[in-house]
Structure formats: C-alpha cells, structure tokens
Scaffold this motif. Structure first.
Motif, PDB file in Angstrom:
ATOM      1  N   THR A  61      13.559  -1.892  13.164  1.00  0.00           N
ATOM      2  CA  THR A  61      12.748  -3.039  13.557  1.00  0.00           C
ATOM      3  C   THR A  61      11.789  -2.681  14.675  1.00  0.00           C
ATOM      4  OG1 THR A  61      14.463  -4.619  12.918  1.00  0.00           O
ATOM      5  CG2 THR A  61      12.812  -5.382  14.470  1.00  0.00           C
ATOM      6  N   ALA A  97       7.789  -9.015   6.886  1.00  0.00           N
ATOM      7  CA  ALA A  97       7.444  -8.056   5.837  1.00  0.00           C
ATOM      8  C   ALA A  97       6.511  -8.664   4.804  1.00  0.00           C
ATOM      9  CB  ALA A  97       8.721  -7.566   5.148  1.00  0.00           C
ATOM     10  N   HIS A 107       5.242  -2.619   4.756  1.00  0.00           N
ATOM     11  CA  HIS A 107       5.914  -3.569   3.873  1.00  0.00           C
ATOM     12  C   HIS A 107       7.270  -3.014   3.409  1.00  0.00           C
ATOM     13  CE1 HIS A 107       2.809  -6.636   3.410  1.00  0.00           C
ATOM     14  NE2 HIS A 107       1.905  -5.674   3.325  1.00  0.00           N
ATOM     15  N   THR A 108       7.268  -1.763   2.949  1.00  0.00           N
ATOM     16  CA  THR A 108       8.501  -1.145   2.470  1.00  0.00           C
ATOM     17  C   THR A 108       9.507  -0.966   3.596  1.00  0.00           C
ATOM     18  OG1 THR A 108       7.322   0.033   0.717  1.00  0.00           O
ATOM     19  CG2 THR A 108       9.473   0.901   1.370  1.00  0.00           C
ATOM     20  N   LEU A 123       9.875  -2.650   6.382  1.00  0.00           N
ATOM     21  CA  LEU A 123      10.484  -3.916   6.787  1.00  0.00           C
ATOM     22  C   LEU A 123      11.370  -4.493   5.688  1.00  0.00           C
ATOM     23  CD1 LEU A 123       7.498  -5.566   8.704  1.00  0.00           C
ATOM     24  CD2 LEU A 123       9.587  -4.586   9.664  1.00  0.00           C
ATOM     25  N   ALA A 124      11.064  -4.200   4.426  1.00  0.00           N
ATOM     26  CA  ALA A 124      11.941  -4.630   3.336  1.00  0.00           C
ATOM     27  C   ALA A 124      13.298  -3.930   3.429  1.00  0.00           C
ATOM     28  CB  ALA A 124      11.281  -4.352   1.991  1.00  0.00           C
ATOM     29  N   THR A 153      15.154  -5.472   6.258  1.00  0.00           N
ATOM     30  CA  THR A 153      15.763  -6.731   5.830  1.00  0.00           C
ATOM     31  C   THR A 153      17.080  -6.486   5.107  1.00  0.00           C
ATOM     32  OG1 THR A 153      13.572  -7.761   5.610  1.00  0.00           O
ATOM     33  CG2 THR A 153      15.399  -8.814   4.448  1.00  0.00           C
TER      34      THR A 153
END
Length: 415
Positions: A41, A103, A176-177, A179-180, A183
């Motif tokens: 993060t 994300a 994007h990836t 943070l995915a 998650t």
C-alpha cells in the motif's frame, strides 16, 4: 467480567506455538499477509502521488498515512470492547474495500488523501487488537517466542511489501494491478482470521461507557501504573534516539565512509538482517526466560550498535554495527510486547498497546526532525554516538523500575 461460553471459545492451547496451535497459526498467517499488504500500500500509493503531484503529493500522502496512528488510545478502546476476531476481520475487509476503490479510480490527491487517512486508521485499529491476542492464545512461557513470530511478520512489511509493490507497479497493468493484488492480501487476511476462536471482551457490559471515556480511563491507567508509564515513556525516548539512524545513515555510509548509494543500501540491509536474525533466534531461545532480561539486553545491543556505527573507521565495521543495532531493535519490540502482556490485565491490553504505538509514532516523528538538525549541526558520526549514548542511558531509568516486575501468571489472560 463477561465470560465467553465454552462452546464459543477453545481453551488456551498448551502445545507449542504454530505446530500444535491452529488459532495462533491463523493469527500469525493473517498478520503476515496483512503486513505485506501494508508495505505494498505505502509503496504503490507513494508512486501514484509522485506521478500525480510530485514531492508535495508524496509528503501529504505520508502525513495522511501517519496521522491516524497518533490515535492509538482510541483504537485500543475498540480492541478492548469489541470481539477481537470480528473487529480484525471487519478492519481487513474495510481495508480491501478502500484499496479496491483506489485501484478502480486512481483518484486525484484531494480524494486520495481522505482514503489514505481511512486506510491508516484501519491499520491503527488492527495493531493493538492483534497484539492483545497473544497472551490469550499461547502459554505464558511462550509469549516471547510468539512475539518474535509477530516480529517476523512485521519484518515482511519492510522486507517484502515495498519490493513487491514496486515490481507490481512496474509490471503489466501498473498501479491498477499492484493495488488489485494489495486488495487481495487484505481479503486473504480476513479469511485466515476465521481460524480464530470467538473471543468476547473480558469486561462487565455495565462498565462499557463511551469511547472517549474509556480512552481517558486507559490513559489514566497508564499514568497511574509506574511500570506501564515507564515502559511507554522509555519507548518514546528510545525511538526518538534510535530513529535518527534513518536520517544520518545515508550521510555516514554514503559520504563519510565513501560507500556511495551501494554502501548506504548495504548498511540499511544490515540493520534489517539483524532484525530478522534476532527475531528467528528469539523464537527458539526465549521460551520461559525473563522478558525483562531480554528487553535490557536488546536496549544495550541497540545502543551499542548505534554508538559503534558512529565510531566505525570503515564501511565493513559500520555494517557489523548496524547488524547489532538491528538485532537490538527487534529484541526491543519483542521485549516491550512481552513485558506489557505480563504486567497489564487483559481488559486494558488494547488501550495500553494503542498508547504504546502512539508513543513510538511520536518518537519517530521527533527523530526525523531532530536527526536532520543534528546531522547539520554536529555531523553524522556525532549524531550516531549521541543517539546510542541516549539509548543506553534509558537503562538507568528502566532497570530499577522493572527489576521487581512480577512473573506472568499462566492463567491471567486466558478466557
């Protein structure tokens, strides 16, 4: 006191830690995954802020992440009044929701900052809740090794999280990836927590008042109890002294010892390696031993390593000194946690650990400000020597107070 029903809570395990203790194993696995997520993060959001708003954005983001950690006493109230498994699972799932939202949208800084504050608040709540579970799930003689395993999990936040976050951010899909995946770590952590028993607060419901009132009661307990008060104040001082390492090391290893960026990196890695080795050693050799003795030895090692770093005539000596300082730092973390678990009743553990976390955060903030000023005024070498001497001086206050610390009662924290 509110006693959980026999059907809802397994008895405190009497077998050895991970192999024969599925509840503690689930807790450690969950915290390890969650700590890696925290490391991802921070790294990925710093990259996002740097791309969008430059240095100012990074500074604001780090400040937003740090500020909620000053609310440790309030977070500790929740750890003391809400069933622990439910509280931690909800925090993990809420973290997954916050990071998933970031994300999906990659919001601008004015929207990103409040989301980062929320993520920091959730992390602040998880921390005392997890630490307060250790004396419930393991035998009293196993508390130090158990806290050492927790130390290994925290090390993953520094050793694995940032590197993994950076690699993911640089790969296909970029931020994007990354943070995915981040998650997913919080979701997995929540699922692992299903392996915990249902642990109800050990308090009379009539004693539950408001959050502010209970936070105030926790602070009053800290102030009134000499041992707890001394532990928290000395931790602040130790972090305030030892934290200058983060400021001064680059100037000492990189410039004065002519190591350049590689030398600085090696010195920083030596500190982390010392933490790792000490944590592993404590999982094996601290069972049934005095947590006070462990804490004293750790502070002495941390102070001595810091002084020797400042006096090092060559980079190789500084690397060894940093290894010693890192080992001391890990031992301090384990020692403080174990001593507090031994002397603080469970109904107060969350608030005490929350206050301890706030003290550490304040000490780090002071160190970052004072460290830069000290390097500017007296140089990196003198800064290390002064910081190490200050760390060692803490023992003059701490040892007399803890000398007659009571031994842990094996049943004092069991439900």
């Amino acid at each position: 006191m509110v006693e959980p029903s026999p059907a809802s809570v397994a008895p405190a395990p009497r077998t050895r830690l991970l192999r024969g203790n599925p509840a503690f194993r689930a807790l450690c696995a969950s915290r390890a995954v969650s700590f890696v997520g925290d490391g991802i993060t921070t790294t990925v959001l710093v990259v996002l802020a740097a791309r969008q708003d430059g240095p100012v954005g990074v500074s604001l983001l780090l400040l937003a992440n740090a500020l909620p950690r000053l609310a440790g006493p309030l977070a500790g109230v929740l750890a003391d009044r809400v069933p622990t498994r439910r509280l931690m699972m909800r925090c993990e799932l809420a973290s997954a929701l916050v990071i998933g939202l970031i994300a999906a949208t990659l919001p601008p800084l004015p929207i990103l900052i409040p989301l980062v504050v929320l993520a920091g608040a959730l992390a602040t709540i998880r921390n005392p809740a997890g630490r307060s579970l250790v004396p419930v799930l393991v035998d009293a003689p196993d508390r130090a090794p158990a806290n050492a395993l927790f130390g290994l999990a925290r090390t993953l936040q520094l050793a694995v999280g940032p590197g993994l976050g950076g690699l993911l951010a640089a790969g296909p899909g970029g931020i994007h990836t990354a943070l995915a995946v981040d998650t997913a770590t919080f979701t997995v952590s929540a699922l692992l927590l299903t392996g915990l028993p249902v642990l109800e607060p050990t308090r009379d419901p009539a004693a539950v008042t408001g959050v502010w009132a209970e936070a105030t009661a926790g602070l009053r307990y800290v102030v009134a109890d000499r041992q707890v008060r001394t532990l928290i104040l000395t931790l602040f001082v130790i972090v305030a002294f030892a934290g200058v390492d983060n400021v001064a090391l680059v100037f000492l290893a990189g410039d004065q010892l002519a190591g350049g960026p590689a030398g600085y990196g090696l010195a920083a890695s030596s500190f982390g390696l010392g933490m790792l080795l000490a944590s592993v050693a404590c999982t094996r050799f601290t069972r049934g031993r005095s947590s006070v003795a462990l804490l004293v030895i750790a502070i002495a090692s941390s102070g001595a390593g810091t002084v020797l770093t400042g006096l090092a005539p060559a980079l190789a000596v500084a690397l060894v000194a940093q290894l010693l300082a890192g080992a001391g730092n890990a031992g301090e973390n384990i020692g403080y946690d174990t001593v507090i678990q031994n002397v603080v009743p469970r109904p107060m553990l969350g608030r005490v650990f929350g206050t301890l976390g706030t003290a550490a955060q304040l000490g780090a903030g002071f160190a970052y400000l004072a460290g830069g000023l000290s390097v500017h005024l007296v140089g990196a070498r003198a800064t290390f020597v002064l910081a190490g001497a200050g760390t060692l001086a803490v023992l003059l206050v701490l040892v007399p107070v803890l000398r007659h610390s009571p031994q842990p009662d094996p049943d004092c924290c069991a439900d």
